[in-house]
Design an enzyme around this catalytic site. Structure first.
Site, PDB file in Angstrom:
ATOM      1  N   ASP A   7       0.946  -1.266  -0.026  1.00  0.00           N
ATOM      2  CA  ASP A   7      -0.138   0.152  -0.047  1.00  0.00           C
ATOM      3  C   ASP A   7       0.912   1.262   0.093  1.00  0.00           C
ATOM      4  O   ASP A   7       2.114   1.244   0.210  1.00  0.00           O
ATOM      5  CB  ASP A   7      -0.796  -0.081   1.453  1.00  0.00           C
ATOM      6  CG  ASP A   7      -1.711   1.066   1.597  1.00  0.00           C
ATOM      7  OD1 ASP A   7      -2.313   1.706   0.532  1.00  0.00           O
ATOM      8  OD2 ASP A   7      -1.840   1.719   2.522  1.00  0.00           O
ATOM      9  N   ASP A   9      -0.070   5.147   0.920  1.00  0.00           N
ATOM     10  CA  ASP A   9      -0.218   6.125   1.970  1.00  0.00           C
ATOM     11  C   ASP A   9      -0.063   5.509   3.497  1.00  0.00           C
ATOM     12  O   ASP A   9      -1.008   4.701   3.762  1.00  0.00           O
ATOM     13  CB  ASP A   9      -1.519   6.784   1.846  1.00  0.00           C
ATOM     14  CG  ASP A   9      -1.626   7.625   0.600  1.00  0.00           C
ATOM     15  OD1 ASP A   9      -0.767   8.411   0.247  1.00  0.00           O
ATOM     16  OD2 ASP A   9      -2.763   7.264  -0.237  1.00  0.00           O
ATOM     17  N   GLY A  44      -7.438   4.142   3.067  1.00  0.00           N
ATOM     18  CA  GLY A  44      -7.637   3.150   2.173  1.00  0.00           C
ATOM     19  C   GLY A  44      -8.856   3.108   1.253  1.00  0.00           C
ATOM     20  O   GLY A  44      -8.868   2.556   0.279  1.00  0.00           O
ATOM     21  N   ARG A 117      -5.141   7.972  -6.801  1.00  0.00           N
ATOM     22  CA  ARG A 117      -4.686   8.206  -8.483  1.00  0.00           C
ATOM     23  C   ARG A 117      -3.387   8.886  -8.493  1.00  0.00           C
ATOM     24  O   ARG A 117      -2.967   9.302  -9.472  1.00  0.00           O
ATOM     25  CB  ARG A 117      -5.874   8.890  -8.925  1.00  0.00           C
ATOM     26  CG  ARG A 117      -6.781   7.725  -9.576  1.00  0.00           C
ATOM     27  CD  ARG A 117      -7.937   8.475  -9.857  1.00  0.00           C
ATOM     28  NE  ARG A 117      -9.038   8.317  -8.795  1.00  0.00           N
ATOM     29  CZ  ARG A 117     -10.260   9.137  -8.790  1.00  0.00           C
ATOM     30  NH1 ARG A 117     -10.638   9.749  -9.788  1.00  0.00           N
ATOM     31  NH2 ARG A 117     -10.974   8.888  -7.682  1.00  0.00           N
ATOM     32  N   ASN A 118      -2.910   9.454  -7.388  1.00  0.00           N
ATOM     33  CA  ASN A 118      -1.895  10.313  -7.167  1.00  0.00           C
ATOM     34  C   ASN A 118      -0.497   9.499  -7.148  1.00  0.00           C
ATOM     35  O   ASN A 118       0.526   9.996  -6.781  1.00  0.00           O
ATOM     36  CB  ASN A 118      -1.887  11.261  -6.112  1.00  0.00           C
ATOM     37  CG  ASN A 118      -2.787  12.484  -6.513  1.00  0.00           C
ATOM     38  OD1 ASN A 118      -2.687  13.124  -7.512  1.00  0.00           O
ATOM     39  ND2 ASN A 118      -3.976  12.703  -5.669  1.00  0.00           N
TER      40      ASN A 118
END
Ligand code: BG6
Ligand code: MG
EC number: 5.4.2.6
Length: 224
Positions: A7, A9, A44, A117-118
């Site tokens: 993951d 973030d 998430g 999406r970043n």
């Protein structure tokens, strides 16, 4: 263990704080009180689902048209992008650079399963984008976490069976997604919010290849 899927973030870098600041900026504009507890529940979760939850928290779920919601999400993302534009390789969470190196040295594939999406932009700022063998495009998925689709897509892109993958998450929705995908789930954070994880570490600096290998082996033996 043939692949490790990350993951982003809260695992690779601490952008959870930036998501918080950006949503808080929007919530203030529309008179909704938004605090860190609420932000925890957005970890998430996609941008669209996050806005829906914030509007529900504020009792404003019927107040905005789709076009207005698009505009709020656009503003949130612009604010967020200003914050992430300042990221540098120094912003990698402790231990992550070392783990990526260890995985590469052992020819273990590396994937990214982030709802953001970043994500490619962030990986470029952190100067680690070339370490990834596969990056899932969340815009191409039908369902977000806790659905397993994002992790199964990462495994397919890496050409590794889900049973041979470990995946690392800091959010409950992510741990559920990993377990539903049939993978070895590693949680980073407090034990009580990592229900279902096969291994929980308090912080990213605890993540080493030795630990992952050792715990993976024990888990494999137990499940025979
Ligand atoms: C996840 C974050 O990784 O990405 C969420 O944990 C965020 O908080 C989601 O909403 C979507 O991110 P973005 O960058 O596409 O708005
Ligand atoms: Mg996360």
């Amino acid at each position: 263990m043939r692949a490790v899927i990350f993951d982003l973030d809260g695992v690779i870098t601490d952008t959870a704080e930036y998501h918080f600041l950006a949503w808080k900026h929007i919530a203030e504009q529309i008179d909704i009180l938004f605090d860190r507890d609420m932000n925890e529940r957005l970890k998430g979760i996609s941008r669209e689902a996050s806005l829906e939850r914030i509007l529900i928290f504020g009792g404003a779920e019927k107040k905005y048209t789709n076009a207005e919601k698009q505009e709020l999400m656009h503003q949130k993302n612009q604010y967020y992008q200003t914050l992430i534009s300042k990221l540098t390789p120094e912003d990698l969470l402790p231990g992550i650079g070392r783990l990526l190196c260890q995985l590469k040295n052992e020819n273990i594939k590396i994937g990214l399963a982030s709802s953001s999406r970043n994500a490619p932009e962030i990986l470029r700022h952190l100067a680690i984008i070339d370490d990834f063998d596969a990056i899932v495009d969340p815009a191409a998925l039908a369902k977000g976490k806790p659905d397993p689709e994002i992790f199964l897509t990462a495994a397919a892109l890496l050409d590794v069976s889900p049973a041979d993958c470990a995946a690392i998450e800091d959010a409950e929705a992510g741990i559920s997604a990993i377990k539903s995908a049939g993978m070895f789930a590693v949680g980073v954070g407090q034990e009580q919010s990592m229900l279902g994880a096969d291994l929980v570490v308090r912080q990213t600096s605890d993540l080493t290849l030795e630990l992952l290998h050792g715990e993976w082996e024990q888990h494999r033996i137990k499940s025979i």
